[in-house]
Write an enzyme that holds these catalytic residues in place. Structure first.
Site, PDB file in Angstrom:
ATOM      1  N   PRO A  65      37.575 -49.241  -4.099  1.00  0.00           N
ATOM      2  CA  PRO A  65      36.570 -49.862  -3.385  1.00  0.00           C
ATOM      3  C   PRO A  65      35.260 -49.188  -3.580  1.00  0.00           C
ATOM      4  O   PRO A  65      35.046 -47.990  -3.547  1.00  0.00           O
ATOM      5  CB  PRO A  65      37.050 -50.100  -1.991  1.00  0.00           C
ATOM      6  CG  PRO A  65      38.044 -49.050  -1.960  1.00  0.00           C
ATOM      7  CD  PRO A  65      38.600 -48.493  -3.120  1.00  0.00           C
ATOM      8  N   HIS A  66      34.322 -49.914  -3.561  1.00  0.00           N
ATOM      9  CA  HIS A  66      33.013 -49.549  -3.362  1.00  0.00           C
ATOM     10  C   HIS A  66      31.922 -50.602  -2.778  1.00  0.00           C
ATOM     11  O   HIS A  66      32.130 -51.625  -2.917  1.00  0.00           O
ATOM     12  CB  HIS A  66      32.382 -49.000  -5.073  1.00  0.00           C
ATOM     13  CG  HIS A  66      32.828 -50.231  -6.046  1.00  0.00           C
ATOM     14  ND1 HIS A  66      34.063 -50.114  -6.401  1.00  0.00           N
ATOM     15  CD2 HIS A  66      31.909 -51.085  -6.512  1.00  0.00           C
ATOM     16  CE1 HIS A  66      33.938 -51.366  -7.309  1.00  0.00           C
ATOM     17  NE2 HIS A  66      32.531 -51.660  -7.357  1.00  0.00           N
ATOM     18  N   ALA A  67      30.870 -49.895  -2.442  1.00  0.00           N
ATOM     19  CA  ALA A  67      29.986 -50.876  -1.673  1.00  0.00           C
ATOM     20  C   ALA A  67      28.500 -50.050  -1.780  1.00  0.00           C
ATOM     21  O   ALA A  67      28.481 -48.955  -2.027  1.00  0.00           O
ATOM     22  CB  ALA A  67      30.116 -51.250  -0.443  1.00  0.00           C
TER      23      ALA A  67
END
Length: 154
Positions: A65-67
């Site tokens: 996951p990345h943001a």
């Protein structure tokens, strides 16, 4: 770029179990706060928003996951080993137990992509993943993650 430049030892955690993908994303937001001072609510919201574009479970029990977050000045990472894998809507439909989240400043373009590629390459190594799964001490996990890259660079 080295994993040791984006991942702090205190951003590595072992969790016995997470009740859901959403709960795990909250745990990642809390870890980003405790290790880097990122606002946990913003981190969770950004991770959830990214997941609506498509799940970040890349297969073989791994999720990335990345943001992007406004309150960061560099790309940072957080790693969680789940003792009990959970459904992450992965491309291979396998449950996830290795989760490496990346948080980048909103304006980070190439650096975010380089970090994502680095983490992806690292966690594509089945021997390294087996070592991670065989350990439940956060400092050992950090060493495995960062030492493997040092050996590659040598």
């Amino acid at each position: 770029m080295l994993l040791s430049t984006i991942l702090k030892p205190e951003a590595v955690k072992v969790i016995a179990s997470a009740s859901s993908k959403k709960r795990l994303l909250h745990d990642l937001g809390d870890l980003a706060y405790s290790a880097y001072g990122a606002k946990p609510e913003a981190a969770v919201e950004a991770l959830l928003e990214r997941e609506t574009l498509g799940p970040t479970g890349v297969g073989h029990g791994v999720a990335l996951p990345h943001a992007r977050l406004a309150d960061l000045d560099r790309v940072v990472g957080a790693f969680i080993l789940l003792e009990k894998p959970i459904d992450f809507e992965s491309i291979d439909r396998q449950p996830v137990d290795l989760v490496f989240a990346l948080f980048a400043p909103e304006e980070a373009g190439v650096e975010h992509l380089k970090a994502l590629a680095l983490v992806s390459r690292t966690l594509r190594e089945s021997a390294l993943c087996a070592k991670l799964r065989a350990n439940n001490d956060p400092s050992t996990l950090y060493t495995i993650l960062t030492a493997s890259q040092g050996a590659q660079a040598a």
